[in-house]
Scaffold this motif. Structure first.
Motif, PDB file in Angstrom:
ATOM      1  N   LEU A  96     -78.864  14.141  36.914  1.00  0.00           N
ATOM      2  CA  LEU A  96     -79.490  12.955  37.490  1.00  0.00           C
ATOM      3  C   LEU A  96     -80.954  12.895  37.070  1.00  0.00           C
ATOM      4  O   LEU A  96     -81.626  13.924  36.959  1.00  0.00           O
ATOM      5  N   THR A  97     -81.455  11.674  36.844  1.00  0.00           N
ATOM      6  CA  THR A  97     -82.832  11.463  36.383  1.00  0.00           C
ATOM      7  C   THR A  97     -83.565  10.522  37.327  1.00  0.00           C
ATOM      8  O   THR A  97     -83.032   9.464  37.689  1.00  0.00           O
ATOM      9  N   TRP A  98     -84.792  10.903  37.717  1.00  0.00           N
ATOM     10  CA  TRP A  98     -85.664  10.070  38.544  1.00  0.00           C
ATOM     11  C   TRP A  98     -86.876   9.644  37.704  1.00  0.00           C
ATOM     12  O   TRP A  98     -87.573  10.497  37.143  1.00  0.00           O
ATOM     13  N   THR A  99     -87.133   8.346  37.614  1.00  0.00           N
ATOM     14  CA  THR A  99     -88.247   7.810  36.838  1.00  0.00           C
ATOM     15  C   THR A  99     -89.197   7.061  37.763  1.00  0.00           C
ATOM     16  O   THR A  99     -88.765   6.224  38.553  1.00  0.00           O
ATOM     17  N   VAL A 100     -90.502   7.368  37.660  1.00  0.00           N
ATOM     18  CA  VAL A 100     -91.524   6.752  38.508  1.00  0.00           C
ATOM     19  C   VAL A 100     -92.603   6.150  37.618  1.00  0.00           C
ATOM     20  O   VAL A 100     -93.167   6.831  36.754  1.00  0.00           O
ATOM     21  N   ASP A 101     -92.902   4.871  37.821  1.00  0.00           N
ATOM     22  CA  ASP A 101     -93.955   4.195  37.062  1.00  0.00           C
ATOM     23  C   ASP A 101     -95.317   4.529  37.660  1.00  0.00           C
ATOM     24  O   ASP A 101     -95.551   4.311  38.858  1.00  0.00           O
ATOM     25  N   ILE A 102     -96.211   5.031  36.826  1.00  0.00           N
ATOM     26  CA  ILE A 102     -97.599   5.250  37.236  1.00  0.00           C
ATOM     27  C   ILE A 102     -98.391   3.955  37.062  1.00  0.00           C
ATOM     28  O   ILE A 102     -99.174   3.559  37.925  1.00  0.00           O
ATOM     29  N   THR A 103     -98.203   3.307  35.917  1.00  0.00           N
ATOM     30  CA  THR A 103     -98.739   1.983  35.626  1.00  0.00           C
ATOM     31  C   THR A 103     -97.625   1.212  34.926  1.00  0.00           C
ATOM     32  O   THR A 103     -96.562   1.790  34.638  1.00  0.00           O
TER      33      THR A 103
END
Length: 205
Positions: free
Chosen positions: A116-123
């Motif tokens: 499983l992959t979690w992606t978080v936008d910083i900008t």
């Protein structure tokens, strides 16, 4: 003669008026039908595959296999999230399933993995990412028969974790630096582990 002519003209005018009225009624009915007729809508298409990635990595640069400066060809498929959230913050906690593989060019440890992959936008441009799952490999499993230039991984399957820092180059393209670690988590006698670092290009759908 004159009376019949007048009568005929009167009849013609009356028929013309009736015809015009009927045509006007038909036109109004067509307009009404066009207004009330529902417009067909095409549902948006959704892709089962969310993203494709490929790249290169250095195999275990701080370990025995790294002394040979061996490299891997990597590939990964990320699938769409199983469900979506109403707000952006909550959506970050919903992972994307993935499968992938790493093939060593010199015959050292290659492996296939899933998780499983979690992606978080910083900008809007930069993002960070973490993943967790498992992997199966063809590397050395026991220290007694391991070559000096091979890492003894103890057993298969292994745990796999990775972290990435990425930048979006365009609407569909991104570039990321990735570090990944494979180990048995103490479930086998040997627990050397394998750490690879590299870069990948991703294409989102």
């Amino acid at each position: 003669m004159r009376a019949s002519t007048i009568t005929g003209l009167s009849l013609l005018i009356a028929l013309t008026g009736v015809s015009t009225a009927v045509a006007a009624d038909a036109k109004r009915q067509q307009v009404a039908n066009a207004v009330v007729e529902p417009t067909a809508t095409v549902p948006p298409t959704t892709s089962f595959v969310s993203e494709l990635r490929f790249g290169l990595s250095a195999e275990d640069p701080w370990g025995p296999e790294g002394r040979n400066k061996s490299a891997n060809l990597t590939g990964e498929i990320l699938f769409a999230k199983p469900f979506t959230a109403s707000d952006l913050f909550t959506s970050y906690f919903i992972p994307r399933p993935h499968i992938g593989g790493s093939v060593n060019f010199e015959g050292f440890a290659s492996f296939a993995y899933a998780g499983l992959t979690w992606t978080v936008d910083i900008t809007p441009t930069f993002f960070v990412e973490g993943s967790f799952g498992g992997a199966i490999h063809n590397g050395e499993k026991g220290h007694l028969y391991a070559s000096p230039d091979r890492s003894s991984l103890g057993c298969s399957p292994l745990f796999r974790e990775s972290g990435s820092v990425g930048v979006r180059l365009a609407a569909n393209w991104n570039l990321m630096a990735t570090i990944e670690h494979l180990s048995n988590g103490g479930s086998c006698a040997d627990n050397r582990g394998l750490t690879n670092i590299g870069a990948r290009v991703g294409y989102s759908f």
